[in-house]
Design an enzyme around this catalytic site. Sequence first.
Site, mmCIF file in Angstrom:
data_model
loop_
_atom_site.group_PDB
_atom_site.id
_atom_site.type_symbol
_atom_site.label_atom_id
_atom_site.label_comp_id
_atom_site.label_asym_id
_atom_site.label_seq_id
_atom_site.Cartn_x
_atom_site.Cartn_y
_atom_site.Cartn_z
ATOM 1 N N ARG A 48 -17.090 -8.094 9.761
ATOM 2 C CA ARG A 48 -15.795 -8.633 9.336
ATOM 3 C C ARG A 48 -15.901 -10.018 8.708
ATOM 4 N NH1 ARG A 48 -12.402 -11.584 11.830
ATOM 5 N NH2 ARG A 48 -13.160 -11.077 13.917
ATOM 6 N N TYR A 102 -0.578 0.006 -11.003
ATOM 7 C CA TYR A 102 -0.834 1.066 -10.033
ATOM 8 C C TYR A 102 0.288 1.130 -8.984
ATOM 9 C CZ TYR A 102 -3.207 3.566 -6.268
ATOM 10 O OH TYR A 102 -3.522 4.437 -5.266
ATOM 11 N N ASP A 174 -6.812 -5.602 -12.510
ATOM 12 C CA ASP A 174 -7.276 -4.375 -11.876
ATOM 13 C C ASP A 174 -8.078 -3.637 -12.957
ATOM 14 O OD1 ASP A 174 -7.614 -1.794 -10.910
ATOM 15 O OD2 ASP A 174 -5.691 -1.788 -9.854
ATOM 16 N N LYS A 199 -12.889 4.920 -7.047
ATOM 17 C CA LYS A 199 -12.883 5.616 -8.331
ATOM 18 C C LYS A 199 -14.274 5.605 -8.971
ATOM 19 C CE LYS A 199 -8.719 5.930 -7.009
ATOM 20 N NZ LYS A 199 -7.690 4.955 -7.352
HETATM 21 C C1 PLP Z 1 -6.764 4.112 -6.726
HETATM 22 C C2 PLP Z 1 -6.379 2.866 -7.370
HETATM 23 C C3 PLP Z 1 -6.085 1.709 -6.610
HETATM 24 C C4 PLP Z 1 -6.062 1.708 -5.094
HETATM 25 O O1 PLP Z 1 -7.308 1.935 -4.561
HETATM 26 P P1 PLP Z 1 -7.536 2.560 -3.085
HETATM 27 O O2 PLP Z 1 -9.024 2.583 -2.981
HETATM 28 O O3 PLP Z 1 -6.887 3.918 -3.072
HETATM 29 O O4 PLP Z 1 -6.896 1.644 -2.110
HETATM 30 C C5 PLP Z 1 -5.760 0.554 -7.292
HETATM 31 N N1 PLP Z 1 -5.720 0.519 -8.633
HETATM 32 C C6 PLP Z 1 -5.973 1.595 -9.392
HETATM 33 C C7 PLP Z 1 -5.899 1.480 -10.873
HETATM 34 C C8 PLP Z 1 -6.319 2.804 -8.786
HETATM 35 O O5 PLP Z 1 -6.554 3.876 -9.552
#
Ligand code: PLP
Length: 383
Positions: A48, A102, A174, A199
């Site tokens: 952590r 998102y 992001d 992803k």
């Molecule tokens: C899936 C996704 C997230 C969130 O990610 P998690 O791992 O599900 O918490 C944030 N931004 C984008 C563009 C995403 O596709």
Amino acid sequence: MRNKASDLRTLCVHAGELKDTQHGGAISPLFASTSYAFNDVDIKQYPRYFNTPNQRGLCEKIAALEGAESALIFGSGMAAISTALLSHLKSGDHVIFQDDIYGGTRNFIKTEFEKYGIQYSFAKGLDASDFEAEITPQTKGIYVETPSNPTLKIIDLKAISELAKSSSLWTMIDNTFASPVNQNPIAHGIDFVIHSATKYLGGHSDICAGVVVASESIIAQVFESAKNLGGSLSDYTVWLLERSIKTLYVRVQAQNENAHLLSNFLQEQDWIEHVYYPGLENHVGHQIAKRQMHGFGGMLSFNLAQGIDTKQFLLGLSLIKPTMSLAGIESTALSPRLTSHALLSESERQAQGITEQLVRFSSGIEAIEDLKSDLLQSISKIR
Ligand SMILES: *Cc1c(COP(=O)(O)O)cnc(C)c1O
């Protein structure tokens, strides 16, 4: 600063790897301990505290891929996003968000910010001037997502970072949809780069993780909140994610290629009304994407022609999976209206171009001919 793709291939495989000094094994060993002897560093190693050997090795790898000084790995993309935002905001501050971010991020700011007295507004368009119009004396930062979900809108990163610098604001992106293979925002002056590692970084639909990449001083401040909020990632998953990233470059190249070939193919079909892909010359953001991206990505979306039932089309696919997940080595497709964007109001969806006919497609690494014939067999069943 890295910007040669050939370097990235090597960094994916080797950056941040741990040596097996005990047995001379070829791969990074997994250190699963939650308890370590005190060493000469005056902070103790603890999951952590985001500083176990595997966590540090993985952060070094991901920072290298983004051409950044430092990184922190989290238990999910949302843990990375929420922690990064909360670490740099306090009651009374204001942040400007791109409108079509998102869904989870939108939900986070809508439900949590109010509790902490943090203000926010959405830019009314994609140009830097649309963000500038929202700046108030309380504004601390700008948050963007490009290419965005699901219609792959493109924001000019250089214009945004210049605007932010001239107003002493931080910038956060992001970068999930692009992956570090296709876009390195730090090179364009962006301060924080976030990925849902669930992803492309993971890439096999079997890992949930997130990452924040930035300068050492920013990461030090994110860490101060991160250790309190506690969103660290288990070393088992850290180890698996490090293994996955070794093939990131080759996976994403194959996904880019499939997405580009598919978008060209779909544009010529009479059962398609419109294709959204930043690599297409008719895409509104094509010129900017060409300037700031190394590749156009593996995500595309398209509108089925009027009269074609989107749900039936998706259910008729046999190779392509109709699931929420994206960026895996298997191709997937969904209706944003029925799934990923179901929680938005009809008017919010209209504003983002999310119609009944829209399909979001995540290209896998399968043979392009197999993907084309799957799409064609499904359409032939319902026409
Ligand atoms: C899936 C996704 C997230 C969130 O990610 P998690 O791992 O599900 O918490 C944030 N931004 C984008 C563009 C995403 O596709």
